[in-house]
Write a protein that holds these residues in place. Structure first.
Motif, PDB file in Angstrom:
ATOM      1  N   ASP A  71     -14.852 -38.799   6.490  1.00  0.00           N
ATOM      2  CA  ASP A  71     -15.647 -38.246   7.442  1.00  0.00           C
ATOM      3  C   ASP A  71     -14.855 -37.459   8.560  1.00  0.00           C
ATOM      4  N   GLU A  72     -15.316 -36.902   9.627  1.00  0.00           N
ATOM      5  CA  GLU A  72     -14.837 -36.041  10.474  1.00  0.00           C
ATOM      6  C   GLU A  72     -13.680 -36.828  11.020  1.00  0.00           C
ATOM      7  N   ILE A  73     -13.954 -38.091  11.807  1.00  0.00           N
ATOM      8  CA  ILE A  73     -13.038 -39.292  12.154  1.00  0.00           C
ATOM      9  C   ILE A  73     -11.487 -39.238  11.481  1.00  0.00           C
ATOM     10  N   LEU A  74     -11.762 -39.416   9.828  1.00  0.00           N
ATOM     11  CA  LEU A  74     -10.603 -39.690   9.332  1.00  0.00           C
ATOM     12  C   LEU A  74     -10.138 -38.434   9.025  1.00  0.00           C
ATOM     13  N   GLU A  84      -0.798 -33.730   4.533  1.00  0.00           N
ATOM     14  CA  GLU A  84      -1.197 -32.308   3.898  1.00  0.00           C
ATOM     15  C   GLU A  84      -2.680 -32.075   3.214  1.00  0.00           C
ATOM     16  N   GLY A  85      -3.313 -33.024   2.856  1.00  0.00           N
ATOM     17  CA  GLY A  85      -4.595 -33.066   2.133  1.00  0.00           C
ATOM     18  C   GLY A  85      -5.008 -34.213   1.524  1.00  0.00           C
ATOM     19  N   ILE A  86      -6.199 -34.468   1.107  1.00  0.00           N
ATOM     20  CA  ILE A  86      -6.796 -35.652   0.718  1.00  0.00           C
ATOM     21  C   ILE A  86      -7.425 -35.101  -0.726  1.00  0.00           C
ATOM     22  N   VAL A  87      -7.111 -35.831  -1.871  1.00  0.00           N
ATOM     23  CA  VAL A  87      -7.874 -35.671  -2.843  1.00  0.00           C
ATOM     24  C   VAL A  87      -8.620 -37.299  -3.528  1.00  0.00           C
ATOM     25  N   LEU A  88      -9.946 -37.124  -3.499  1.00  0.00           N
ATOM     26  CA  LEU A  88     -10.627 -38.209  -3.962  1.00  0.00           C
ATOM     27  C   LEU A  88     -11.727 -38.186  -4.694  1.00  0.00           C
ATOM     28  N   ASP A  89     -11.790 -39.331  -5.727  1.00  0.00           N
ATOM     29  CA  ASP A  89     -12.779 -39.280  -6.928  1.00  0.00           C
ATOM     30  C   ASP A  89     -14.484 -39.437  -6.334  1.00  0.00           C
ATOM     31  N   GLY A  90     -14.442 -39.614  -5.087  1.00  0.00           N
ATOM     32  CA  GLY A  90     -15.751 -39.918  -4.544  1.00  0.00           C
ATOM     33  C   GLY A  90     -16.106 -38.769  -3.613  1.00  0.00           C
ATOM     34  N   CYS A  91     -17.338 -39.007  -2.688  1.00  0.00           N
ATOM     35  CA  CYS A  91     -17.986 -38.000  -1.790  1.00  0.00           C
ATOM     36  C   CYS A  91     -17.220 -38.040  -0.490  1.00  0.00           C
ATOM     37  N   VAL A  92     -17.487 -37.155   0.338  1.00  0.00           N
ATOM     38  CA  VAL A  92     -17.280 -37.008   1.615  1.00  0.00           C
ATOM     39  C   VAL A  92     -18.625 -36.612   2.603  1.00  0.00           C
ATOM     40  N   ARG A  93     -18.326 -36.738   3.795  1.00  0.00           N
ATOM     41  CA  ARG A  93     -19.384 -36.169   4.626  1.00  0.00           C
ATOM     42  C   ARG A  93     -18.908 -35.607   5.766  1.00  0.00           C
ATOM     43  N   ASP A  94     -19.671 -34.987   6.674  1.00  0.00           N
ATOM     44  CA  ASP A  94     -19.255 -34.167   7.705  1.00  0.00           C
ATOM     45  C   ASP A  94     -18.565 -33.031   7.259  1.00  0.00           C
ATOM     46  N   ILE A  95     -19.138 -32.084   6.178  1.00  0.00           N
ATOM     47  CA  ILE A  95     -18.091 -31.322   5.814  1.00  0.00           C
ATOM     48  C   ILE A  95     -17.683 -30.071   6.829  1.00  0.00           C
ATOM     49  N   ALA A  96     -18.891 -29.778   7.554  1.00  0.00           N
ATOM     50  CA  ALA A  96     -18.429 -28.516   8.536  1.00  0.00           C
ATOM     51  C   ALA A  96     -17.040 -29.034   9.661  1.00  0.00           C
TER      52      ALA A  96
END
Length: 249
Positions: A71-74, A84-96
């Protein structure tokens, strides 16, 4: 140096379901593996604190994809600590908000469902990630991961320099192809393709003339010979050594 070229020369593509949360996001970095407990992102919070600056988080969510693990906090915390970046097999939120903080994040989707922060998981230990094909890929510390709008590619440790060297060489040949196409050459010739395999092909005479092949005579000076075509298509061994720590521009 994009993921398409890296995959062509030995990089291992992760699943096609992974996409950039915001257009133009890209990175290449060493892997810091994370395994979340199903529906919980406590391990991600630990990883943000522990991962070396300049590394990227590769995250296994234990098959429970339908949560917003990042999310935004993380995202702000990871960006602030030099991830540098995050790649995950799951979902995210707070994309804006993730886009605003400009952290490159690649995920399998978007979900408003909030992850918990209490279960276990692991950091720094080998994980598995969904990949192109039926067999998942193992991601370990020391591997590298590259991601851009075309997808995500894993470079196994011990093969990073070789893959990068081959990719550099391949890109120089690809540029030759592009210049030849700009000059009017046919991709059929440049790639050594056989158009007669396609039903309805009617361009034999025109194609022969464009290639400069005269009946009974040799190709003209601008024709592309088979040997040159092979060279343009190949991924030859690198001419120079590329260090393990080198990142793409």
């Amino acid at each position: 140096m994009g993921t398409v070229a890296l995959a062509r020369c030995g990089g291992r593509p992760l699943g096609a379901h992974l996409f950039s949360v915001w257009p133009g996001a890209a990175f290449a970095a060493s892997v810091f593996p994370v395994r979340c407990a199903p529906g919980d992102n406590l391990a991600l919070h630990v990883a943000v604190e522990q991962a070396p600056p300049g590394s990227a988080l590769a995250v296994d969510v234990a098959g429970e994809t339908e949560y917003g693990y990042v999310d935004e906090i993380l995202a702000v915390a990871a960006h602030t600590r030099g991830i540098e970046g995050i790649v995950l097999d799951g979902c995210v939120r707070d994309i804006a908000a993730i886009a605003r903080c400009e952290l490159p994040v690649f995920s399998a989707g978007v979900s408003v469902r909030e992850a918990g922060h209490h279960a276990g998981g692991s950091v720094g230990q080998a994980i598995t990630m969904s990949a192109t094909g039926p067999v998942p890929l193992q991601a370990r510390r020391g591997d590298w991961i590259a991601a851009d709008d075309d997808g995500v590619v894993l470079l196994p440790r011990g093969q990073v320099s070789s893959i990068i060297g081959k990719t550099v060489d391949s890109l120089s040949h690809e540029q030759e192809l592009i210049e030849a196409v700009h000059a009017g050459q046919s991709t059929l010739d440049l790639l050594g393709l056989d158009p007669s395999q396609v039903s309805g092909w009617e361009g034999a005479g025109e194609h022969r003339q464009r290639r400069g092949v005269r009946p009974g005579g040799p190709p003209h000076e601008g024709a592309v010979h088979g040997e040159a075509r092979t060279q343009l298509r190949s991924c030859n061994p690198p001419h120079t050594s590329v260090g393990e720590g080198r990142r793409r521009d």
